[in-house]
Write an enzyme that holds these catalytic residues in place. Sequence first.
Site, PDB file in Angstrom:
ATOM      1  N   TRP A 139      73.014   5.895 -13.328  1.00  0.00           N
ATOM      2  CA  TRP A 139      73.179   5.130 -14.562  1.00  0.00           C
ATOM      3  C   TRP A 139      74.182   4.002 -14.348  1.00  0.00           C
ATOM      4  CZ3 TRP A 139      71.540   6.863 -19.749  1.00  0.00           C
ATOM      5  CH2 TRP A 139      70.680   7.965 -19.696  1.00  0.00           C
ATOM      6  N   TYR A 174      71.651   0.213 -18.587  1.00  0.00           N
ATOM      7  CA  TYR A 174      72.184   0.823 -19.821  1.00  0.00           C
ATOM      8  C   TYR A 174      73.516   0.183 -20.201  1.00  0.00           C
ATOM      9  CZ  TYR A 174      73.393   4.761 -22.974  1.00  0.00           C
ATOM     10  OH  TYR A 174      73.716   5.555 -24.054  1.00  0.00           O
ATOM     11  N   ARG A 179      75.758  -0.946 -28.014  1.00  0.00           N
ATOM     12  CA  ARG A 179      74.879   0.116 -27.518  1.00  0.00           C
ATOM     13  C   ARG A 179      75.011   1.376 -28.362  1.00  0.00           C
ATOM     14  NH1 ARG A 179      76.525   1.837 -21.705  1.00  0.00           N
ATOM     15  NH2 ARG A 179      77.841   3.320 -22.821  1.00  0.00           N
ATOM     16  N   ASP A 180      73.898   2.113 -28.409  1.00  0.00           N
ATOM     17  CA  ASP A 180      73.891   3.406 -29.091  1.00  0.00           C
ATOM     18  C   ASP A 180      74.291   3.245 -30.551  1.00  0.00           C
ATOM     19  OD1 ASP A 180      73.381   6.053 -29.183  1.00  0.00           O
ATOM     20  OD2 ASP A 180      75.045   6.690 -27.923  1.00  0.00           O
ATOM     21  N   SER A 186      78.239   7.455 -26.773  1.00  0.00           N
ATOM     22  CA  SER A 186      78.019   6.554 -25.649  1.00  0.00           C
ATOM     23  C   SER A 186      78.101   5.092 -26.057  1.00  0.00           C
ATOM     24  CB  SER A 186      76.660   6.847 -24.995  1.00  0.00           C
ATOM     25  OG  SER A 186      76.713   8.024 -24.232  1.00  0.00           O
ATOM     26  N   ASP A 226      67.423   4.821 -25.818  1.00  0.00           N
ATOM     27  CA  ASP A 226      67.731   4.847 -27.254  1.00  0.00           C
ATOM     28  C   ASP A 226      67.574   3.517 -27.973  1.00  0.00           C
ATOM     29  OD1 ASP A 226      68.347   7.467 -26.961  1.00  0.00           O
ATOM     30  OD2 ASP A 226      70.440   7.308 -27.528  1.00  0.00           O
ATOM     31  N   HIS A 271      61.512  10.324 -27.621  1.00  0.00           N
ATOM     32  CA  HIS A 271      60.792  11.546 -27.256  1.00  0.00           C
ATOM     33  C   HIS A 271      59.883  11.930 -28.413  1.00  0.00           C
ATOM     34  CE1 HIS A 271      63.542  13.937 -29.812  1.00  0.00           C
ATOM     35  NE2 HIS A 271      64.508  13.179 -29.310  1.00  0.00           N
ATOM     36  N   ASN A 310      67.019  14.565 -22.816  1.00  0.00           N
ATOM     37  CA  ASN A 310      66.678  15.486 -23.883  1.00  0.00           C
ATOM     38  C   ASN A 310      66.145  16.794 -23.314  1.00  0.00           C
ATOM     39  OD1 ASN A 310      65.379  16.267 -26.730  1.00  0.00           O
ATOM     40  ND2 ASN A 310      66.814  14.566 -26.992  1.00  0.00           N
ATOM     41  N   TRP A 370      71.238  16.951 -29.808  1.00  0.00           N
ATOM     42  CA  TRP A 370      71.086  16.474 -28.432  1.00  0.00           C
ATOM     43  C   TRP A 370      72.291  16.748 -27.537  1.00  0.00           C
ATOM     44  CZ3 TRP A 370      75.269  13.467 -27.889  1.00  0.00           C
ATOM     45  CH2 TRP A 370      75.754  12.774 -29.008  1.00  0.00           C
ATOM     46  N   LYS A 398      68.559  12.268 -16.511  1.00  0.00           N
ATOM     47  CA  LYS A 398      69.933  12.663 -16.823  1.00  0.00           C
ATOM     48  C   LYS A 398      70.503  13.483 -15.673  1.00  0.00           C
ATOM     49  CE  LYS A 398      73.625  14.058 -19.174  1.00  0.00           C
ATOM     50  NZ  LYS A 398      74.665  13.184 -19.740  1.00  0.00           N
ATOM     51  N   ASP A 404      77.236  15.081 -22.379  1.00  0.00           N
ATOM     52  CA  ASP A 404      76.609  14.191 -23.356  1.00  0.00           C
ATOM     53  C   ASP A 404      77.631  13.567 -24.298  1.00  0.00           C
ATOM     54  OD1 ASP A 404      73.939  14.682 -22.544  1.00  0.00           O
ATOM     55  OD2 ASP A 404      73.944  16.570 -23.640  1.00  0.00           O
TER      56      ASP A 404
END
Length: 449
Positions: A139, A174, A179-180, A186, A226, A271, A310, A370, A398, A404
């Site tokens: 990542w 990423y 972000r997120d 994250s 995401d 997902h 996930n 998650w 992942k 997480d």
Amino acid sequence: MKNSALAALAAFLVSTPVVIAVPVYGQCGGIGYTGSTVCDAGSTCTYSNDWYSQCLPGSSNPTTTPRPTSTTSTSTRPTSGTTTTTSTGPISTDNPYVGYDVYLSPYYAAEVAAAVKNIKDATIAAKAASVAKIPTFTWYDIAAKVPDLGVDLANAKSIQTSTGKKQLVQIVVYDLPDRDCHAKASNGEYSIANGGEAKYRAYIDAIAAQISKYPDIRIVAVVEPDSLANLVTNLSDPKCANAANVYKSSTIYAIQKLNQSNVYLYLDAGHGGWLGWDANLAPAAQLFGQLLKTAGGTYRVRGLATNVSNYNALRTNTPDPITQGNKCYSEELYANALGPLLTQNGFPAHFIIDQGRSGVQNIRKEWGNWCNILGAGFGIRPTTNTGNSLIDAIVWIKPGGESDGTSDTSSPRYDSTCGLSDSTRPAPEAGTWFQAYFETLVTKANPAL
């Protein structure tokens, strides 16, 4: 960029679909909705925004009254120069994994090796050590890590030269600004308010520059977990609404800039528990298709990545009770449902599916949970023997063992999902090593290590 392309981009950026994700039981209201507004006894028709209401547990009596509530995020976690790219037209129909050895991340191998030293049980330690031989993605979640990509590509080149075996390097792009947008664990290094879009372009330029030095090393890149899924379901969150245009334009820039003949891009598609609901499938396919249309071509986009970080099963004969009401209760069913809609919208219908932590099922209280799920185990090993022509490969995106998100409520990056009863606690910050969780993934692996 030509005027017509600029006009298309402008039109696209103001036409974001607004569809709210259906949680466990199903839709019961929203603009344009014509079905029943009555929930079964034991649940309430709960307002998410003007576009969507959903039946959630929490009432002993049927109700038809939507009322405001907070929603649970369905996010995932992991963890300069400018280069002229080669225009190669539409991507080939070849599966990028066929005929290539997947490069093993030395960084993850070092994390595993350090973890093994802390395991006293010799049998468990031996199983844990074997994980270092299973390929995972690396990542690039901050710009400072991008030079490491050059190191890995050089190593892969050396292996390819010495062994004659063609090498494939797996990465995750990423680092979007803001972000997120629908979670905290994250949050990234860039913000839109502080020039984040320009900084993101420099980050993409740096990745492209590294890749261009090694044209004979194949790259598979998952683009921004995401991000686009949030634009299908979470625009009621002001952070996501504010980020939507930049998410789109930045993703388009990444697609265009990484248009090199050795690159295969898979955009992230959440997902089955997120975009697999009937109300979300068509808007998601339209969003992906319109993105490529606005970009001006498919470039090196091969397809979509699902289940990143996930826990959903690839396939199952016994759906998890939390999936009630969703016909896409496995990732294969999700791919099968989304694939034809992608084709209709001019987007390549190919998938890679993360099964790195999907070895144990029926362990979540809600499908949207998650964070470091309690009792999870490593899942199906990476393979191209997927049994489905839509699915290029089963992968581990992942890196198992990296947290997480933290369960420390005083942390600025604390997300309440990480404090739920089905999350492993205490947990460190997102992306840092979580020894106890790694050991659980090892002992509960299915198939066994």
